[in-house]
Design a protein around this motif. Sequence first.
Motif, PDB file in Angstrom:
ATOM      1  N   ILE A 189     -32.695  12.727 -43.125  1.00  0.00           N
ATOM      2  CA  ILE A 189     -31.930  11.628 -43.359  1.00  0.00           C
ATOM      3  C   ILE A 189     -30.967  11.727 -42.376  1.00  0.00           C
ATOM      4  N   VAL A 190     -30.732  10.776 -41.647  1.00  0.00           N
ATOM      5  CA  VAL A 190     -29.922  10.633 -40.363  1.00  0.00           C
ATOM      6  C   VAL A 190     -28.532   9.704 -40.854  1.00  0.00           C
ATOM      7  N   ARG A 191     -27.204  10.218 -40.918  1.00  0.00           N
ATOM      8  CA  ARG A 191     -26.309   9.428 -41.394  1.00  0.00           C
ATOM      9  C   ARG A 191     -25.202   9.462 -40.470  1.00  0.00           C
ATOM     10  N   GLY A 192     -24.518   8.226 -40.226  1.00  0.00           N
ATOM     11  CA  GLY A 192     -23.533   8.055 -39.352  1.00  0.00           C
ATOM     12  C   GLY A 192     -22.345   8.553 -40.139  1.00  0.00           C
ATOM     13  N   GLU A 193     -21.532   9.581 -39.530  1.00  0.00           N
ATOM     14  CA  GLU A 193     -20.291  10.151 -40.226  1.00  0.00           C
ATOM     15  C   GLU A 193     -19.290   9.233 -40.774  1.00  0.00           C
ATOM     16  N   HIS A 194     -19.219   7.977 -40.227  1.00  0.00           N
ATOM     17  CA  HIS A 194     -18.335   7.089 -40.972  1.00  0.00           C
ATOM     18  C   HIS A 194     -18.984   5.921 -41.646  1.00  0.00           C
ATOM     19  N   SER A 195     -20.147   5.994 -42.044  1.00  0.00           N
ATOM     20  CA  SER A 195     -20.926   5.054 -42.640  1.00  0.00           C
ATOM     21  C   SER A 195     -20.385   4.638 -44.017  1.00  0.00           C
ATOM     22  N   CYS A 232     -35.810  18.367 -47.698  1.00  0.00           N
ATOM     23  CA  CYS A 232     -35.067  17.505 -46.839  1.00  0.00           C
ATOM     24  C   CYS A 232     -34.118  17.965 -45.908  1.00  0.00           C
ATOM     25  N   ARG A 233     -34.101  17.577 -44.673  1.00  0.00           N
ATOM     26  CA  ARG A 233     -33.310  18.042 -43.697  1.00  0.00           C
ATOM     27  C   ARG A 233     -32.019  16.654 -43.385  1.00  0.00           C
ATOM     28  N   VAL A 234     -30.949  17.154 -43.503  1.00  0.00           N
ATOM     29  CA  VAL A 234     -29.983  16.105 -43.051  1.00  0.00           C
ATOM     30  C   VAL A 234     -29.160  16.005 -41.865  1.00  0.00           C
ATOM     31  N   ALA A 235     -28.935  15.172 -40.953  1.00  0.00           N
ATOM     32  CA  ALA A 235     -28.423  15.333 -39.860  1.00  0.00           C
ATOM     33  C   ALA A 235     -27.047  14.119 -39.987  1.00  0.00           C
ATOM     34  N   THR A 236     -25.981  14.632 -39.556  1.00  0.00           N
ATOM     35  CA  THR A 236     -24.728  13.615 -39.687  1.00  0.00           C
ATOM     36  C   THR A 236     -24.433  13.505 -37.939  1.00  0.00           C
ATOM     37  N   VAL A 237     -24.207  12.125 -37.540  1.00  0.00           N
ATOM     38  CA  VAL A 237     -23.814  12.166 -36.117  1.00  0.00           C
ATOM     39  C   VAL A 237     -22.779  11.295 -36.264  1.00  0.00           C
ATOM     40  N   PRO A 238     -22.099  11.168 -34.895  1.00  0.00           N
ATOM     41  CA  PRO A 238     -21.114   9.944 -34.938  1.00  0.00           C
ATOM     42  C   PRO A 238     -21.248   8.773 -35.105  1.00  0.00           C
ATOM     43  N   HIS A 284     -22.817   3.069 -39.759  1.00  0.00           N
ATOM     44  CA  HIS A 284     -24.122   2.840 -40.585  1.00  0.00           C
ATOM     45  C   HIS A 284     -25.467   2.956 -39.622  1.00  0.00           C
ATOM     46  N   ALA A 285     -25.191   2.485 -38.399  1.00  0.00           N
ATOM     47  CA  ALA A 285     -26.447   2.329 -37.634  1.00  0.00           C
ATOM     48  C   ALA A 285     -26.650   3.560 -36.457  1.00  0.00           C
ATOM     49  N   PRO A 286     -27.003   4.745 -36.780  1.00  0.00           N
ATOM     50  CA  PRO A 286     -26.946   5.691 -35.964  1.00  0.00           C
ATOM     51  C   PRO A 286     -27.659   5.730 -34.576  1.00  0.00           C
ATOM     52  N   LEU A 287     -28.632   4.759 -34.674  1.00  0.00           N
ATOM     53  CA  LEU A 287     -29.458   4.658 -33.603  1.00  0.00           C
ATOM     54  C   LEU A 287     -28.774   3.843 -32.579  1.00  0.00           C
ATOM     55  N   PHE A 288     -27.853   3.014 -33.059  1.00  0.00           N
ATOM     56  CA  PHE A 288     -27.117   1.900 -32.142  1.00  0.00           C
ATOM     57  C   PHE A 288     -25.466   2.961 -31.706  1.00  0.00           C
ATOM     58  N   ALA A 320     -24.951   6.401 -31.889  1.00  0.00           N
ATOM     59  CA  ALA A 320     -25.168   7.702 -31.381  1.00  0.00           C
ATOM     60  C   ALA A 320     -26.729   8.034 -31.097  1.00  0.00           C
ATOM     61  N   LEU A 321     -27.467   7.056 -30.195  1.00  0.00           N
ATOM     62  CA  LEU A 321     -28.740   7.223 -29.884  1.00  0.00           C
ATOM     63  C   LEU A 321     -28.981   8.629 -29.531  1.00  0.00           C
ATOM     64  N   ALA A 322     -28.263   9.276 -28.500  1.00  0.00           N
ATOM     65  CA  ALA A 322     -28.771  10.436 -28.015  1.00  0.00           C
ATOM     66  C   ALA A 322     -28.766  11.509 -28.931  1.00  0.00           C
ATOM     67  N   GLU A 323     -27.550  11.644 -30.116  1.00  0.00           N
ATOM     68  CA  GLU A 323     -27.765  12.596 -30.903  1.00  0.00           C
ATOM     69  C   GLU A 323     -28.562  12.397 -32.059  1.00  0.00           C
ATOM     70  N   ALA A 324     -28.718  11.294 -32.647  1.00  0.00           N
ATOM     71  CA  ALA A 324     -29.843  10.748 -33.596  1.00  0.00           C
ATOM     72  C   ALA A 324     -31.188  11.276 -32.868  1.00  0.00           C
ATOM     73  N   GLY A 325     -31.520  11.023 -31.861  1.00  0.00           N
ATOM     74  CA  GLY A 325     -32.674  11.351 -30.959  1.00  0.00           C
ATOM     75  C   GLY A 325     -32.913  12.612 -30.918  1.00  0.00           C
TER      76      GLY A 325
END
Length: 108
Positions: A51-57, A75-81, A84-88, A90-95
């Motif tokens: 699960i990749v979640r944007g921290e301000h989602s 389950c592995r969880v990653a929170t990125v800056p 709701h759209a982590p790939l837009f 925080a693409l580098a971090e989510a990637g």
Amino acid sequence: RDLHSFPTRRSSDLRDGRLRFRYSSDAAAAALEALAEPAGSLKEIVCTVMIVRGEHSQLLSEADVERASLELRRCRVATVPGGHAPLFDALAEAGAHVKGFVAARSRA
């Protein structure tokens, strides 16, 4: 029936020349019916999930992620800056998280 087998109208068939969204009412009704089905339990998922979640989602809260991760077997969880759209947002971090997840799964 296959969605592509339903008859459609070309914009040139319309007298005013405007484009219109083309859809099959049968296909739309079937999709709505499928969406109304109760969702299965996350416990039914047997593969490892990330699960990749944007921290301000505002759509996927920390509580939602925690509930899902407790219900999922692995389950592995990653929170990125971002939101709701982590790939837009925080693409580098989510990637990087996804790349690490895939690499770990391929070694397993």
